[in-house]
Design an enzyme around this catalytic site. Structure first.
Site, PDB file in Angstrom:
ATOM      1  N   SER A 155       0.848  -1.195   0.000  1.00  0.00           N
ATOM      2  CA  SER A 155       0.000   0.000   0.000  1.00  0.00           C
ATOM      3  C   SER A 155       0.877   1.235   0.000  1.00  0.00           C
ATOM      4  O   SER A 155       2.060   1.179   0.345  1.00  0.00           O
ATOM      5  CB  SER A 155      -0.906   0.068   1.238  1.00  0.00           C
ATOM      6  OG  SER A 155      -1.777  -1.029   1.303  1.00  0.00           O
ATOM      7  N   ASN A 156       0.271   2.364  -0.353  1.00  0.00           N
ATOM      8  CA  ASN A 156       0.843   3.684  -0.103  1.00  0.00           C
ATOM      9  C   ASN A 156      -0.162   4.488   0.704  1.00  0.00           C
ATOM     10  O   ASN A 156      -1.377   4.332   0.537  1.00  0.00           O
ATOM     11  CB  ASN A 156       1.084   4.468  -1.399  1.00  0.00           C
ATOM     12  CG  ASN A 156       1.923   3.724  -2.408  1.00  0.00           C
ATOM     13  OD1 ASN A 156       3.020   3.316  -2.118  1.00  0.00           O
ATOM     14  ND2 ASN A 156       1.383   3.565  -3.613  1.00  0.00           N
TER      15      ASN A 156
END
Length: 806
Positions: free
Chosen positions: A242-243
């Protein structure tokens, strides 16, 4: 938005008691009589707006769970039913023992392995014991009421509706569920990083034969296991990461916070997100994405705060190397005293065959395990065995953490919820609020392995694995080598909140699945134990690109939600920025414009030189040259060891800028280029073809182009596609950008939020919401959140459904 509680109560009660008072047009859209049962116990009102997003209103947590279970079943009944079949240990009965398991809820390679594990959990009463624990060590009453309601809502939908999804229409395995089934599903998600990754090793573990010679099974080599452990734990973040970034009021146009969440999760199966808004008038009002089967919002926002998660680098398990009694390999020694392992015999019904009964072996530390995946064997010999410690096997608190976030009024409340519940098993939290505050914290449930404990208690194998990956292998023969307890921890054997890497009120706080070290490059976090992650080591290409982007945004300032939207779809390829120009020049210098591929064939690569030079370094659907670079870069990374790929090595003094300068003299460079060119030509794909013509998904016979790119390219908008050259290129997506949210505040009662569920709400091909948001994702468009009451009521697609138990 802050709605006066009394006003919202009146509104909600009116909806709950008088669906017939809707305007005629809305009443026509409210569905048939099966969607509006007329009597019974639990109930809720579900108001659907564009793209099938439900806004669920209920009077308490049980009724909210009911509405959530109903609405999830309406969109995802087959996926949910498949997962409930998994946690009941019934996959072998319905699908066959040797078939591949539901990989969304464990790493089990076969249905039999999965069933043996989950039936063992059931037999031991593991989840029932956790449910009986008083809060905060166990789930709160509110969380348990949500689970009870969710099961009732799912069951009511099954009773009152006909399944149209061909994936499970008429299937015997689609059955009513219990609140225990819902809780076991939550348990499965909690142990994904621990027991869940070792299911095959747990269910296959059997003591050596009585007449086996001591040492007949080869002990694992420390160096080989260390490499395997490093690769194993690094791969977790590559596939499902994820970011997220939070910007403080010092960087924004109005002094309020901003948050962009971009989780990378599977596009298929039981770890999909599902989007909703949940409201209990005067008590709860939250919107966001929930992991399927969960009755709470996993990633989302309310009127005051927004949060997202990224998969963390903390190693959520450790091993204890057991010294066995030479006379009995099911007896181990602790401080010179004999302890007998506990037998857990489990029987699994099998379709078309006799039931299978196997025994699992448990110790004071946890189950005996003979592998952590195929590449990391841990043989049980006459003298040695390995037991797995997973503290998340005692953690059923994630729902309470989510509820704490949902009720928070700022980042301080988010952190307080983490301190109080300590329920997140394997993620970081990034948050921003309407007052301009930011938060990054790696507050996850980890075995309390300090560097000092590892130094004192590691076995020779553990000395190699702890340094390489953070996986501790401790001496199980010493009682003083068990993980200790922090005074502020809610359960023994884990770190307390005061030990968590945390960064508050930084201009930006960002994570892309590397360790906490560079959540802000100007305020690096240090001083945490190795089990949390590394300090001063090379960052991934995605982290480097993300930090460069968000640091520049923070420096520029005057940020708004529109800037977050632009970042999500910038589709810049950091690897291309570093490599493409050098690769093009080296390509042009090849004698005769040819290179030799892996099969020894000469390939004319002259055209590729110009394509790489002209590529715009993005992975938009209309980018020409992106596909060629993608295939070349993958091939180059396979052919050239990382230590030989760059001329300028990594430096901790410049972690975002190094390593750099492609080593075009590496022996594999020309070969990788030839392989990529030959591969595309063999598939009939022009070297300069627009990416979207050959990176797409098919939904209902329609090709939908998909932008974004793979992990090693370093792209924020990460997509992990499936290469199918015979089908036209990348023809499906396994994981990548999923529930995306860009959230800010403008001083009004309503948050400014844009969302996108990339794979859409429903996995039913017959649903209107099977691919509608996927088309938005393809066009880089967003859904404007309808969080406030007036916005919900003004939706042109408003459809109101009142649901009840019969």
């Amino acid at each position: 938005m802050r709605i006066r509680p009394r006003r919202l109560v009146v509104t909600a009660l009116a909806l709950l008691t008088a669906a017939t008072t809707l305007p005629a047009a809305a009443a026509e859209r409210s569905g048939d009589r099966h969607e509006r049962p007329s009597h019974g116990g639990l109930s809720a009102v579900i108001r659907y707006t564009e793209y099938g997003i439900p806004h669920i209103v209920a009077e308490d947590y049980a009724n909210l769970g009911f509405g959530t279970g109903w609405a999830q079943a309406a969109d995802q009944v087959c996926t949910l039913a498949d997962g409930f079949t998994t946690v009941r240990g019934e996959r072998s009965r319905h699908f066959g023992a040797d078939a591949v398991s539901d990989l969304s809820l464990s790493s089990a390679a076969t249905n039999l392995s999965s069933d043996l594990y989950f039936r063992g959990v059931r037999r031991a009463g593991t989840v029932e014991k956790l449910l009986a624990e008083p809060a905060p060590r166990g789930p709160s009453r509110d969380a348990k009421e949500l689970m009870r309601g969710f099961a009732a809502g799912y069951n009511a939908w099954l009773e009152q509706n006909r399944i149209t999804d061909p994936a499970c229409r008429g299937a015997a395995w689609v059955r009513p569920v219990t609140s225990l089934d819902v809780a076991v599903r939550g348990f499965a998600l909690s142990v994904l990083g621990g027991q869940g990754r070792a299911v095959d090793g747990i269910t296959a573990a059997q003591p050596p034969a009585a007449n086996a010679a001591a040492g007949s099974a080869r002990e694992p080599g420390a160096e080989a296991v260390a490499r395997a452990a490093r690769d194993l734990f690094a791969a977790d973040n590559a596939d499902m990461g994820s970011n997220a970034v939070a910007f403080s009021g010092r960087t924004t146009a109005n002094g309020r916070g901003l948050l962009l969440g971009n989780p990378h999760y599977p596009w298929h199966g039981g770890r999909r997100f599902w989007q909703s808004q949940q409201t209990i008038p005067g008590r709860l009002d939250v919107a966001g994405g929930s992991l399927l089967g969960s009755a709470t919002v996993s990633i989302g926002h309310n009127a005051h705060v927004a949060w997202s998660h990224t998969v963390a680098t903390g190693v959520t398990l450790n091993l204890h190397q057991l010294t066995l009694d030479p006379a009995d390999p099911t007896v181990y020694l602790v401080d010179g005293r004999r302890e007998r392992m506990t037998k857990r015999s489990v029987t699994v019904p099998v379709r078309g065959g006799d039931p299978v009964t196997k025994t699992q072996w448990w110790t004071r530390y946890g189950p005996v395990v003979t592998s952590l995946g195929a590449s990391l064997p841990l043989p049980w010999t006459a003298t040695t065995a390995y037991a797995l410690n997973d503290p998340n096997a005692a953690n059923l608190r994630a729902s309470d953490t989510a509820l704490g976030f949902s009720r928070a009024r700022g980042t301080d409340d988010v952190r307080d919820a983490l301190r109080r519940t300590q329920g997140l098993p394997w993620v970081n939290t990034i948050a921003a609020d309407s007052r301009g505050h930011t938060l990054f914290t790696q507050s996850q449930v980890l075995p309390r392995i300090t560097d000092d404990l590892a130094e004192r208690c590691s076995t020779p194998l553990g000395r190699a694995t702890y340094a390489s990956s953070g996986l501790a292998v401790l001496d199980g023969s010493r009682g003083d080598c068990a993980p200790g307890r922090d005074r502020d921890a809610v359960q023994p054997g884990i770190f307390g909140p005061s030990r968590m890497p945390t960064l508050e009120d930084a201009p930006y706080a960002e994570n892309s699945n590397d360790s906490a070290w560079l959540a802000n490059a100007d305020r690096p976090l240090t001083g945490y134990e190795r089990v949390f992650g590394t300090v001063g080591t090379q960052r991934s290409m995605r982290t480097r690109g993300a930090i460069a982007d968000v640091a520049a945004m923070a420096d520029r300032g005057e940020l708004t939600v529109r800037d977050l939207q632009r970042q999500q779809f910038a589709n810049r390829a950091p690897a291309g920025d570093l490599v493409a120009a050098d690769a093009s020049r080296a390509c042009a210098a090849l004698p005769g414009g040819t290179a030799t591929d892996s099969d020894g064939n000469a390939v004319d690569v002259g055209e590729a030189c110009g394509v790489l030079a002209g590529w715009d370094r993005t992975v938009d659907t209309d980018s020409r040259g992106a596909l060629l670079f993608d295939r070349f870069w993958r091939s180059l990374n396979r052919a050239v060891p990382s230590g030989q790929l760059w001329k300028v090595p990594f430096s901790a003094a410049d972690p975002v800028g190094t390593p750099n300068t492609l080593n075009t003299d590496a022996p594999g460079f020309a070969t990788a280029l030839a392989d990529a060119v030959g591969e595309l030509r063999a598939a009939g794909i022009p070297l300069d073809a627009p990416l979207g013509e050959h990176q797409f998904v098919v939904r209902g016979g329609e090709r939908i182009p998909v932008g974004g790119g793979t992990e090693s390219l370093g792209i924020w908008n990460k997509i992990e596609p499936v290469w199918n050259p015979a089908g036209g290129g990348y023809t499906e997506v396994t994981t990548g950008s999923s529930y995306i949210q860009a959230v800010g505040w403008d001083g009004s009662r309503c948050p400014v939020a844009r969302t996108l569920l990339t794979y859409s709400q429903s996995s039913n091909p017959g649903s209107r919401h099977y691919a509608d948001q996927t088309r938005l994702f393809s066009g880089e468009k967003w859904v404007t959140s309808r969080f406030c009451e007036r916005d919900i009521r003004s939706s042109p697609d408003l459809r109101v459904v009142r649901v009840r138990e019969h």
